[in-house]
Motif scaffolding. Structure first.
Motif, PDB file in Angstrom:
ATOM      1  N   ASN A  83      -8.636   2.900  -1.794  1.00  0.00           N
ATOM      2  CA  ASN A  83      -7.849   3.127  -0.589  1.00  0.00           C
ATOM      3  C   ASN A  83      -6.506   3.780  -0.921  1.00  0.00           C
ATOM      4  O   ASN A  83      -6.068   4.695  -0.219  1.00  0.00           O
ATOM      5  CB  ASN A  83      -7.639   1.821   0.169  1.00  0.00           C
ATOM      6  N   SER A 113     -13.113  -6.168  -4.196  1.00  0.00           N
ATOM      7  CA  SER A 113     -11.915  -6.028  -3.353  1.00  0.00           C
ATOM      8  C   SER A 113     -10.861  -5.180  -4.049  1.00  0.00           C
ATOM      9  O   SER A 113     -10.206  -4.345  -3.405  1.00  0.00           O
ATOM     10  CB  SER A 113     -11.350  -7.403  -3.006  1.00  0.00           C
ATOM     11  N   VAL A 116       0.844  -1.200   0.000  1.00  0.00           N
ATOM     12  CA  VAL A 116       0.000   0.000   0.000  1.00  0.00           C
ATOM     13  C   VAL A 116       0.878   1.248   0.000  1.00  0.00           C
ATOM     14  O   VAL A 116       0.618   2.205  -0.741  1.00  0.00           O
ATOM     15  CB  VAL A 116      -0.969  -0.006   1.208  1.00  0.00           C
ATOM     16  N   TYR A 172      -9.390  -1.653  -2.756  1.00  0.00           N
ATOM     17  CA  TYR A 172      -7.939  -1.467  -2.624  1.00  0.00           C
ATOM     18  C   TYR A 172      -7.483  -0.226  -3.399  1.00  0.00           C
ATOM     19  O   TYR A 172      -6.734   0.600  -2.869  1.00  0.00           O
ATOM     20  CB  TYR A 172      -7.200  -2.713  -3.120  1.00  0.00           C
ATOM     21  N   ASN A 218      -4.365  -0.347   5.436  1.00  0.00           N
ATOM     22  CA  ASN A 218      -4.274  -1.156   4.214  1.00  0.00           C
ATOM     23  C   ASN A 218      -5.625  -1.638   3.688  1.00  0.00           C
ATOM     24  O   ASN A 218      -5.681  -2.312   2.671  1.00  0.00           O
ATOM     25  CB  ASN A 218      -3.305  -2.327   4.400  1.00  0.00           C
TER      26      ASN A 218
END
Length: 178
Positions: free
Chosen positions: A128, A121, A48, A125, A91
């Motif tokens: 994020n 997902s 990340v 991600y 994360n």
């Protein structure tokens, strides 16, 4: 009692599926985390950090994400100034676990369920990473607003995406979709 079990069976199956999946994925994630030393960043959080550094570097030259020597977090330096740290909680794995648990609890066909879990997902991600990149730049420019940005606005964005994905799933793909 049997009457109530029969009457509320769909709800009880949902709860059992949701919490069973949530507990299982959380235990697996904790097992994964236990493989790292107390003062080391796990590999997902490290990824990340690398992805965040890459995204910010598309727009700015001066970005550096460095491993903390004695603590389990990454230091983010923007324009030469230490702005934020990225910890394991940044994360989005806990958000992804929550997302997956809901999808499993409202499962549809195996193919649709697995495909939606993977795509959803990945979207979580990616959002994020973009969220952390935006936070770095915004906190650098508006440090007095860091509380509102980090604790209110950006969690609302990521949980908002999860909510929208859940709505799409239930209405279009789950076994309960019309």
């Amino acid at each position: 009692m049997k009457k109530y079990f029969t009457q509320y069976k769909p709800f009880l199956v949902f709860l059992a599926s949701f919490f069973g999946c949530y507990i299982l994925l959380t235990l697996l994630y904790q097992l994964y985390l236990s493989g790292f030393e107390n003062n080391k960043v796990d590999s997902i959080t490290y990824l990340v950090g690398q992805n965040t550094e890459s995204v910010i570097s598309w727009f700015y030259q001066s970005i550096r994400v460095l491993d903390s020597e004695n603590e389990p977090f990454l230091k983010v330096f923007f324009q030469g100034i230490y702005v934020v740290r990225i910890v394991e909680g940044c994360n989005a794995i806990s958000v992804i676990i929550l997302f997956i648990s809901f999808i499993v609890a409202f499962s549809g066909t195996l193919k649709n369920t697995l495909l939606f879990i993977v795509v959803g997902s990945l979207l979580i991600y990616i959002l994020n990473i973009l969220r952390i990149a935006a936070l770095v730049v915004l906190i650098f420019n508006f440090p007095a607003q860091s509380h509102i940005l980090h604790d209110i606005l950006f969690p609302a964005i990521i949980y908002g995406l999860v909510f929208v994905l859940w709505i799409i799933w239930v209405n279009k793909f789950s076994k309960y979709a019309k």
